[in-house]
Design a protein around this motif. Sequence first.
Motif, PDB file in Angstrom:
ATOM      1  N   VAL A 133       0.814  -1.212   0.000  1.00  0.00           N
ATOM      2  CA  VAL A 133       0.000   0.000   0.000  1.00  0.00           C
ATOM      3  C   VAL A 133       0.848   1.263   0.000  1.00  0.00           C
ATOM      4  N   GLY A 134       1.855   1.340   0.865  1.00  0.00           N
ATOM      5  CA  GLY A 134       2.703   2.531   0.906  1.00  0.00           C
ATOM      6  C   GLY A 134       3.340   2.846  -0.434  1.00  0.00           C
ATOM      7  N   PRO A 135       4.051   1.888  -1.033  1.00  0.00           N
ATOM      8  CA  PRO A 135       4.640   2.136  -2.350  1.00  0.00           C
ATOM      9  C   PRO A 135       3.606   2.459  -3.428  1.00  0.00           C
ATOM     10  N   GLN A 136       2.441   1.825  -3.371  1.00  0.00           N
ATOM     11  CA  GLN A 136       1.419   2.111  -4.373  1.00  0.00           C
ATOM     12  C   GLN A 136       0.857   3.527  -4.202  1.00  0.00           C
ATOM     13  N   VAL A 137       0.709   3.979  -2.973  1.00  0.00           N
ATOM     14  CA  VAL A 137       0.275   5.359  -2.731  1.00  0.00           C
ATOM     15  C   VAL A 137       1.284   6.332  -3.328  1.00  0.00           C
ATOM     16  N   ALA A 138       2.573   6.062  -3.092  1.00  0.00           N
ATOM     17  CA  ALA A 138       3.621   6.918  -3.653  1.00  0.00           C
ATOM     18  C   ALA A 138       3.533   6.964  -5.175  1.00  0.00           C
ATOM     19  N   GLU A 139       3.331   5.807  -5.783  1.00  0.00           N
ATOM     20  CA  GLU A 139       3.246   5.732  -7.236  1.00  0.00           C
ATOM     21  C   GLU A 139       2.051   6.532  -7.756  1.00  0.00           C
ATOM     22  N   LYS A 140       0.916   6.390  -7.088  1.00  0.00           N
ATOM     23  CA  LYS A 140      -0.290   7.085  -7.546  1.00  0.00           C
ATOM     24  C   LYS A 140      -0.188   8.598  -7.364  1.00  0.00           C
ATOM     25  N   LEU A 141       0.588   9.020  -6.368  1.00  0.00           N
ATOM     26  CA  LEU A 141       0.775  10.453  -6.135  1.00  0.00           C
ATOM     27  C   LEU A 141       1.976  11.010  -6.905  1.00  0.00           C
ATOM     28  N   GLY A 142       2.719  10.139  -7.563  1.00  0.00           N
ATOM     29  CA  GLY A 142       3.895  10.571  -8.320  1.00  0.00           C
ATOM     30  C   GLY A 142       5.028  11.036  -7.440  1.00  0.00           C
ATOM     31  N   LEU A 143       5.180  10.399  -6.267  1.00  0.00           N
ATOM     32  CA  LEU A 143       6.193  10.824  -5.300  1.00  0.00           C
ATOM     33  C   LEU A 143       7.333   9.820  -5.190  1.00  0.00           C
ATOM     34  N   THR A 144       8.496  10.327  -4.792  1.00  0.00           N
ATOM     35  CA  THR A 144       9.617   9.464  -4.434  1.00  0.00           C
ATOM     36  C   THR A 144       9.238   8.676  -3.186  1.00  0.00           C
ATOM     37  N   GLN A 145       9.775   7.468  -3.055  1.00  0.00           N
ATOM     38  CA  GLN A 145       9.501   6.663  -1.872  1.00  0.00           C
ATOM     39  C   GLN A 145      10.792   6.079  -1.311  1.00  0.00           C
ATOM     40  N   VAL A 146      10.814   5.949   0.020  1.00  0.00           N
ATOM     41  CA  VAL A 146      11.900   5.262   0.711  1.00  0.00           C
ATOM     42  C   VAL A 146      11.251   4.204   1.591  1.00  0.00           C
ATOM     43  N   THR A 147      11.618   2.947   1.385  1.00  0.00           N
ATOM     44  CA  THR A 147      11.033   1.841   2.128  1.00  0.00           C
ATOM     45  C   THR A 147      12.022   1.286   3.149  1.00  0.00           C
ATOM     46  N   TYR A 148      11.520   0.437   4.040  1.00  0.00           N
ATOM     47  CA  TYR A 148      12.349  -0.221   5.061  1.00  0.00           C
ATOM     48  C   TYR A 148      13.095   0.790   5.943  1.00  0.00           C
ATOM     49  N   ALA A 149      12.459   1.916   6.219  1.00  0.00           N
ATOM     50  CA  ALA A 149      13.127   2.963   7.001  1.00  0.00           C
ATOM     51  C   ALA A 149      13.241   2.569   8.472  1.00  0.00           C
ATOM     52  N   GLU A 150      14.387   2.867   9.053  1.00  0.00           N
ATOM     53  CA  GLU A 150      14.619   2.635  10.480  1.00  0.00           C
ATOM     54  C   GLU A 150      14.585   3.947  11.264  1.00  0.00           C
ATOM     55  N   GLU A 151      15.070   5.013  10.619  1.00  0.00           N
ATOM     56  CA  GLU A 151      15.143   6.285  11.334  1.00  0.00           C
ATOM     57  C   GLU A 151      15.323   7.430  10.347  1.00  0.00           C
ATOM     58  N   ILE A 152      14.648   8.542  10.609  1.00  0.00           N
ATOM     59  CA  ILE A 152      14.872   9.759   9.836  1.00  0.00           C
ATOM     60  C   ILE A 152      16.011  10.499  10.518  1.00  0.00           C
ATOM     61  N   LEU A 153      17.170  10.528   9.875  1.00  0.00           N
ATOM     62  CA  LEU A 153      18.375  11.087  10.484  1.00  0.00           C
ATOM     63  C   LEU A 153      18.413  12.607  10.401  1.00  0.00           C
ATOM     64  N   ASN A 154      17.945  13.151   9.290  1.00  0.00           N
ATOM     65  CA  ASN A 154      17.993  14.602   9.109  1.00  0.00           C
ATOM     66  C   ASN A 154      16.969  15.029   8.072  1.00  0.00           C
ATOM     67  N   LEU A 155      16.321  16.149   8.334  1.00  0.00           N
ATOM     68  CA  LEU A 155      15.375  16.705   7.365  1.00  0.00           C
ATOM     69  C   LEU A 155      15.631  18.197   7.257  1.00  0.00           C
ATOM     70  N   ASP A 156      15.856  18.661   6.021  1.00  0.00           N
ATOM     71  CA  ASP A 156      16.129  20.065   5.758  1.00  0.00           C
ATOM     72  C   ASP A 156      14.963  20.653   4.959  1.00  0.00           C
ATOM     73  N   PRO A 157      14.037  21.363   5.622  1.00  0.00           N
ATOM     74  CA  PRO A 157      12.868  21.909   4.914  1.00  0.00           C
ATOM     75  C   PRO A 157      13.231  22.922   3.840  1.00  0.00           C
ATOM     76  N   GLU A 158      14.316  23.677   4.064  1.00  0.00           N
ATOM     77  CA  GLU A 158      14.710  24.696   3.089  1.00  0.00           C
ATOM     78  C   GLU A 158      15.227  24.053   1.809  1.00  0.00           C
ATOM     79  N   ALA A 159      16.089  23.054   1.976  1.00  0.00           N
ATOM     80  CA  ALA A 159      16.634  22.358   0.807  1.00  0.00           C
ATOM     81  C   ALA A 159      15.678  21.288   0.289  1.00  0.00           C
ATOM     82  N   LYS A 160      14.612  21.025   1.061  1.00  0.00           N
ATOM     83  CA  LYS A 160      13.623  19.992   0.708  1.00  0.00           C
ATOM     84  C   LYS A 160      14.297  18.642   0.487  1.00  0.00           C
TER      85      LYS A 160
END
Length: 293
Positions: A133-160
């Motif tokens: 379901v997750g990957p299919q949602v990404a595909e239908k929305l035309g978004l990049t996807q990252v699977t099997y995630a363990e932790e979000i290490l860093n997110l930069d809203p300015e650089a997106k």
Amino acid sequence: MALKIIVLAKQVPDTRNVGPDAMTPEGTVNRAALPAVFNPDDLNALEQALRLKEQFPGSTVSVVTMGLPKSAEVIREALYRGADAGYVITDRCLGGADTLATSYTIAQAIRKIGGFDIILGGRQAIDGDTAQVGPQVAEKLGLTQVTYAEEILNLDPEAKKVVIKRHIDGGVETVEAPLPLVVTVNGSAAPCRPRNAKRVMKYKNATAPAERTPEQAEKLAEAIAAKPYLNITQWGAADINADMKQVGKTGSPTNVKTVKNIVFKAKESKTLTSSDADVEGLIVELLNDKIIG
């Protein structure tokens, strides 16, 4: 910079309690007859979302679930832990959906919400274990996807951009991906925090319209008018502009034939030595039983 975070969650039948009434005559899971729980992997995804909310003040976490009206319990559980809002997608025409129809419905709901920065969900649900379901949602929305995630290490809203640690077969890898993004989180990621007592008191009476009897709706009307957060948003197929050919059983090319609770029972035991005769006898037995060969 504040983020708009969406978490995909599912109320699933407790697969530890599969009985003879687990299936309907039409071959779909009889969810009304099974105890329901918050899908475990989705709780891990919720924790990652709440960590981002803490890291970026002003961020909001909205939870989207699709299912029977009682699936609003998933929204309440998320609110108790720190989520800000929830959306229950429920409609009779959505029943019997496989992953293709489910992902289409959820993608339509997300389009209606709009303005999101990141979508998180569990890697898979314990009632299907498809991880689709997750990957299919990404595909239908035309978004990049990252699977099997363990932790979000860093997110930069300015650089997106976001840096994520993934746990995959053979090891761990760190990847960078652009926002907006869909992330599916492993069950081995950090567990979700417990309920917050103050939030339980605040949201314990939060309900979706389909959950309320006419008498309850009348009693709650005044409270909801004074405290709008007690009303959990509920949408049907028409509200999300769904194509009726792509939802529910009509839009599902996959059909489940049966669900069974398999219990393995040990036969008689044998004690073998390391002698050549015992080893040879074991190999012959495994060959005869077609276990190897």
